[in-house]
Write a protein that holds these residues in place. Structure first.
Motif, PDB file in Angstrom:
ATOM      1  N   PRO A 312       0.812  -1.228   0.000  1.00 29.20           N
ATOM      2  CA  PRO A 312       0.000   0.000   0.000  1.00 29.20           C
ATOM      3  C   PRO A 312       0.838   1.269   0.000  1.00 29.20           C
ATOM      4  N   ASP A 313       2.018   1.244   0.618  1.00 29.45           N
ATOM      5  CA  ASP A 313       2.870   2.432   0.611  1.00 29.45           C
ATOM      6  C   ASP A 313       3.372   2.741  -0.788  1.00 29.45           C
ATOM      7  N   LEU A 314       3.803   1.703  -1.516  1.00 28.63           N
ATOM      8  CA  LEU A 314       4.239   1.917  -2.894  1.00 28.63           C
ATOM      9  C   LEU A 314       3.076   2.386  -3.761  1.00 28.63           C
ATOM     10  N   GLN A 315       1.902   1.835  -3.515  1.00 35.15           N
ATOM     11  CA  GLN A 315       0.731   2.262  -4.278  1.00 35.15           C
ATOM     12  C   GLN A 315       0.444   3.754  -4.071  1.00 35.15           C
ATOM     13  N   SER A 316       0.449   4.181  -2.826  1.00 38.52           N
ATOM     14  CA  SER A 316       0.132   5.589  -2.546  1.00 38.52           C
ATOM     15  C   SER A 316       1.216   6.515  -3.080  1.00 38.52           C
ATOM     16  N   GLN A 317       2.479   6.103  -2.969  1.00 38.03           N
ATOM     17  CA  GLN A 317       3.573   6.926  -3.496  1.00 38.03           C
ATOM     18  C   GLN A 317       3.522   7.008  -5.017  1.00 38.03           C
ATOM     19  N   ALA A 318       3.188   5.905  -5.679  1.00 37.71           N
ATOM     20  CA  ALA A 318       3.101   5.913  -7.138  1.00 37.71           C
ATOM     21  C   ALA A 318       1.984   6.832  -7.616  1.00 37.71           C
ATOM     22  N   LYS A 319       0.836   6.772  -6.951  1.00 36.96           N
ATOM     23  CA  LYS A 319      -0.281   7.636  -7.346  1.00 36.96           C
ATOM     24  C   LYS A 319       0.058   9.097  -7.096  1.00 36.96           C
ATOM     25  N   LEU A 320       0.678   9.385  -5.964  1.00 37.18           N
ATOM     26  CA  LEU A 320       1.058  10.760  -5.654  1.00 37.18           C
ATOM     27  C   LEU A 320       2.037  11.294  -6.691  1.00 37.18           C
ATOM     28  N   CYS A 321       3.038  10.495  -7.035  1.00 32.70           N
ATOM     29  CA  CYS A 321       4.038  10.908  -8.025  1.00 32.70           C
ATOM     30  C   CYS A 321       3.386  11.178  -9.375  1.00 32.70           C
ATOM     31  N   PHE A 322       2.523  10.281  -9.819  1.00 33.11           N
ATOM     32  CA  PHE A 322       1.881  10.430 -11.121  1.00 33.11           C
ATOM     33  C   PHE A 322       0.933  11.627 -11.129  1.00 33.11           C
ATOM     34  N   ASP A 323       0.150  11.777 -10.063  1.00 25.90           N
ATOM     35  CA  ASP A 323      -0.798  12.884 -10.000  1.00 25.90           C
ATOM     36  C   ASP A 323      -0.086  14.231  -9.928  1.00 25.90           C
ATOM     37  N   GLN A 324       1.004  14.301  -9.203  1.00 23.84           N
ATOM     38  CA  GLN A 324       1.770  15.547  -9.146  1.00 23.84           C
ATOM     39  C   GLN A 324       2.319  15.910 -10.522  1.00 23.84           C
ATOM     40  N   THR A 325       2.783  14.899 -11.251  1.00 24.60           N
ATOM     41  CA  THR A 325       3.282  15.142 -12.605  1.00 24.60           C
ATOM     42  C   THR A 325       2.169  15.680 -13.497  1.00 24.60           C
ATOM     43  N   THR A 326       0.983  15.064 -13.424  1.00 26.51           N
ATOM     44  CA  THR A 326      -0.148  15.533 -14.224  1.00 26.51           C
ATOM     45  C   THR A 326      -0.516  16.961 -13.846  1.00 26.51           C
ATOM     46  N   ARG A 327      -0.560  17.263 -12.556  1.00 26.40           N
ATOM     47  CA  ARG A 327      -0.916  18.623 -12.113  1.00 26.40           C
ATOM     48  C   ARG A 327       0.076  19.649 -12.637  1.00 26.40           C
ATOM     49  N   ARG A 328       1.381  19.338 -12.564  1.00 30.07           N
ATOM     50  CA  ARG A 328       2.375  20.286 -13.066  1.00 30.07           C
ATOM     51  C   ARG A 328       2.179  20.539 -14.554  1.00 30.07           C
TER      52      ARG A 328
END
Length: 411
Positions: A312-328
């Protein structure tokens, strides 16, 4: 040393490779389980220090969880040890940018599977060979590091199976591998440095010879490539579909090969074109950290289903990383428009949600809801001329159901 001579050395390594004690192939019509993963983009931890230059690389990238690639591969290996498939199939872009050290470290990690009786078959992607972008990152600096050629790639990965290849193409790293007494895997390499992205005519002639013999021997064939062998979407065809794919599809169809497994897009998508089903599994290094589980029944009906890494930690970190990239990316794209802060925020959040669903193959399930979103009308009215507006519109229009599973008779 000429390129063809080097490829010949690589082919010899693949043919002669394997563990010391050859294993027994599964019997004819015995049910099988295999796992397909792609686009690991593994970067050896010795090649970065989490410093300024590396963090800038992450921020400017496409949302891969590169800073956790060590943990991603370790988690994948542990899950494979628990699942115990007969084989793990890795369809290219094994490394971040072809770093020799990354290849060497990854092969050592995968060796654990081989020692547990799980064959590992690999093929290079467009990032893996002769890559001028291979680098290490320290503080504010990026420094060039050694990459690998085809012969070195083959030598590094040659001991990951107890069943040597049946045949290898002398012009590429394509090979024919045994999965069972009645099932074979055709690995198609389209990443020769002299003609990247192309399944050459020489390789196609080699493929035809293998398929002709396999048909005579009543073998069921699965094929595997890095680049796609079908045009998945209007936005993900040029540069993603292998050049020469149409003739390869025709060749596979002639010999009743019905499914190919690919990657490269990082998007979960299943497309049928001219009789061939191309299953593009999304990147193991991008949310939702997918891999595909392939089962073959006794009658050789194939079932494919995606699963995600269980941490679950890798899952949450992966989503955060991807979503931050999309937002930028969306924030930068929308700066040119005269919108209120509230409108901009709503458009960004809708794009983040849609991009997650595009990459995990579930966008079609939410099309009716998206159509009702006020932010969707903003994208259509205000953002229609932007690249991201065209991207979201095209992916919405082309979204299809059932990209995460398929059942397909192979006989």
């Amino acid at each position: 040393m000429s390129g063809k001579w080097k490829i010949g050395v690589a082919v010899s390594a693949l043919l002669l490779g394997g563990c010391v004690k050859a294993g027994t192939l599964p019997k004819k019509n015995e049910p099988l389980t295999h796992v397909i993963a792609t686009d690991l983009h593994y970067l050896a931890p010795e090649l970065h220090d989490q410093g300024e230059r590396f963090q800038r690389l992450i921020e400017e990238s496409d949302g891969k969880l590169t800073e956790k690639s060590e943990a991603l591969v370790d988690q994948f290996v542990q899950e494979m040890l628990q699942k115990k498939p007969q084989a793990v199939l890795l369809s290219g872009d094994l490394t971040f940018n072809g770093e020799k050290l990354s290849h060497q470290r990854l092969a050592r990690k995968l060796q654990v599977l081989t020692e547990a009786g799980i064959d590992v078959w690999v093929i290079p992607g467009n990032h893996d060979l002769n890559n001028a972008s291979a680098a290490s990152f320290s503080q504010a600096q990026a420094r060039h590091v050694e990459s690998v050629d085809a012969a070195e790639f083959a030598a590094i990965y040659q001991n990951l199976t107890c069943h040597p290849a049946i045949s290898c193409d002398p012009q590429s790293l394509s090979c024919l591998a045994p999965l069972a007494e009645d099932v074979q895997l055709l690995l198609i390499d389209a990443n020769r440095p002299e003609d990247p992205g192309v399944v050459s005519e020489e390789t196609q002639r080699w493929i035809e010879r293998q398929l002709e013999k396999a048909q005579a021997d009543q073998q069921t064939i699965l094929s595997l490539s890095h680049q796609n062998l079908a045009d998945h979407t209007a936005m993900f065809s040029y540069g993603f579909t292998a050049r020469g794919a149409a003739s390869v599809r025709a060749l596979l169809s002639t010999y009743d090969v019905r499914v190919n497994f690919s990657g490269h897009m990082h998007i979960q998508h299943i497309q049928k074109q001219e009789g061939l089903v191309d299953v593009a599994t999304s990147s193991l290094s991008v949310t939702p950290l997918h891999y595909g589980v392939i089962t073959l029944d006794a009658d050789r009906t194939l079932h494919y289903q995606t699963e995600s890494l269980a941490d679950p930690d890798l899952q949450s970190q992966a989503k955060l990383c991807f979503d931050q990239t999309t937002r930028r990316q969306m924030q930068s794209a929308l700066e040119a428009l005269k919108l209120s802060p509230q409108e901009t925020a709503a458009m960004i959040e809708l794009a983040v949600m849609m991009n997650d669903e595009i990459f995990d193959g579930t966008l079609a399930e939410n099309k009716p809801r998206i159509r009702q979103e006020p932010a969707w009308y903003l994208w259509q009215r205000e953002g229609k001329d932007l690249f991201f507006g065209q991207y979201l519109e095209a992916m919405w229009n082309e979204a299809t159901l059932d990209n995460n599973e398929i059942t397909l008779p192979l006989r």
